[in-house]
Design an enzyme around this catalytic site. Structure first.
Site, PDB file in Angstrom:
ATOM      1  N   SER A 144       5.059  15.464 -26.062  1.00 48.39           N
ATOM      2  CA  SER A 144       4.061  15.736 -25.027  1.00 48.39           C
ATOM      3  C   SER A 144       4.519  15.117 -23.718  1.00 48.39           C
ATOM      4  CB  SER A 144       2.707  15.135 -25.425  1.00 48.39           C
ATOM      5  OG  SER A 144       1.788  15.173 -24.356  1.00 48.39           O
ATOM      6  N   TYR A 158      -2.603   8.649 -28.598  1.00 48.45           N
ATOM      7  CA  TYR A 158      -1.829   9.892 -28.602  1.00 48.45           C
ATOM      8  C   TYR A 158      -0.542   9.729 -27.803  1.00 48.45           C
ATOM      9  CZ  TYR A 158      -0.636  14.781 -27.725  1.00 48.45           C
ATOM     10  OH  TYR A 158       0.035  15.978 -27.630  1.00 48.45           O
TER      11      TYR A 158
END
Length: 252
Positions: A144, A158
Site C-alpha cells: 500500500s 495497517y
C-alpha cells in the site's frame, strides 16, 4: 507485446472479491491456471473459478491461522503439482482509534499483523523453498502507499503491516535472485473495493478524491495489467521494486 502465462500456476490470495478478483481475471485471461483463495466467500470463489477456466480452482483458508497458510500451500501444490507465481493480496484494514480500550486496540493490531504480514511471510517462505527446488518462481506482494507515507491515526496498524511487507519483499529479492526467484511490491492507494468503502464511508468520498492527481478512483482492473506483466517474467530486472498504482496520490 503479448503476455502469455499459459502453463503457469498462480496462487492469488483474497481472490474472491476486490483487487484479488481483478487480478485473477487478468491472470487467467493471459492463460494462467489460477488458484483462487478465499476465506469465507467460498461460493463466490467457486463461481469465479468456474468462470475463469484454464484449470482455475477455489481454495479456502483463514490466513489468520498459521496452519491454514501451510494447508493452503500444500493443497494448491498438491492439486497442480507446482506453483510458479505467488500473489499475496489478502489483507484487512481494521479501525483502531487511539482512544479505544487497550483490549480492542491490541486485538486489532494482532489480527492485522497476522493476516497482512505473518500470512504473507509464511506463504513466501513456503514458496521460496518450492521455487528453489523447482528452479525459480515469482512473488508479487500487494502492499500500500500507506507503507511509505503512513495512514490516518485510526489505521496505523495497517500502515505498519504493509511497511513490513515491503521490507520482506526487498529482502527476498536481494537474497534469492541467484536462485531465479524474483519478488515485487505493488502499492495501491484507495481502490474502489468493499474494503475501501469502509474508509470512504468514514471519511467521505471527497476526502479520498482530493488526494488524487487523476479524476477517477483507482479500480482493481487498473492494477491487473502490471501484475500480469510481473508474473510473466518480462520484468524480472525490476525485482525488488515497488510499483506505485495510486492515481498519483503518493509518488516516491
Amino acid at each position: 507485446m503479448r503476455i502469455d502465462l499459459s502453463g503457469k500456476v498462480v496462487l492469488v490470495t483474497g481472490a474472491s472479491r476486490g483487487i484479488g478478483r481483478g487480478l485473477a481475471v487478468a491472470l487467467a485471461g493471459a492463460g494462467a491456471a489460477v488458484a483462487v483463495h478465499c476465506n469465507s466467500s467460498r461460493q463466490a470463489a467457486s463461481d469465479l473459478a468456474r468462470a475463469l477456466g484454464h484449470g482455475a480452482r477455489a481454495f479456502q483458508a483463514d490466513l489468520e491461522h498459521a496452519q491454514d497458510c501451510r494447508s493452503l500451500f500444500d493443497e494448491v501444490t498438491g492439486h497442480y503439482g507446482r506453483l510458479d507465481v505467488l500473489v499475496n493480496n489478502a489483507g484487512v484494514a481494521i479501525l483502531a482509534p487511539l482512544d479505544a480500550p487497550t483490549r480492542v486496540w491490541a486485538k486489532a493490531w494482532e489480527r492485522t499483523m497476522k493476516v497482512n504480514l505473518r500470512a504473507t511471510e509464511l506463504l513466501c517462505r513456503l514458496a521460496l523453498r518450492h521455487f528453489i527446488e523447482q528452479g525459480g518462481g515469482r512473488i508479487i506482494n500487494v502492499a500500500s502507499r500507506a507503507a511509505f507515507r503512513g495512514d490516518t491515526a485510526d489505521y496505523m496498524a495497517y500502515a505498519a503491516s504493509k511497511g513490513g511487507v515491503v521490507a520482506l519483499t526487498r529482502s527476498i529479492a536481494r537474497a534469492f535472485g541467484k536462485d531465479n526467484v524474483c519478488a515485487f511490491v505493488v502499492a495501491p492507494g484507495f481502490v474502489r473495493t468493499d474494503m475501501a468503502q469502509d474508509s470512504i464511508d468514514a471519511y467521505g468520498e471527497e476526502f479520498v478524491m482530493n488526494d488524487l492527481a487523476l479524476k477517477q478512483l483507482t479500480e482493481p482492473k487498473d492494477l491487473a495489467p502490471m501484475v500480469a506483466l510481473l508474473a510473466s517474467g518480462l520484468a524480472d530486472h525490476a525485482t525488488g521494486a515497488t510499483i506505485d498504482i495510486n492515481a498519483g496520490s503518493y509518488v516516491h
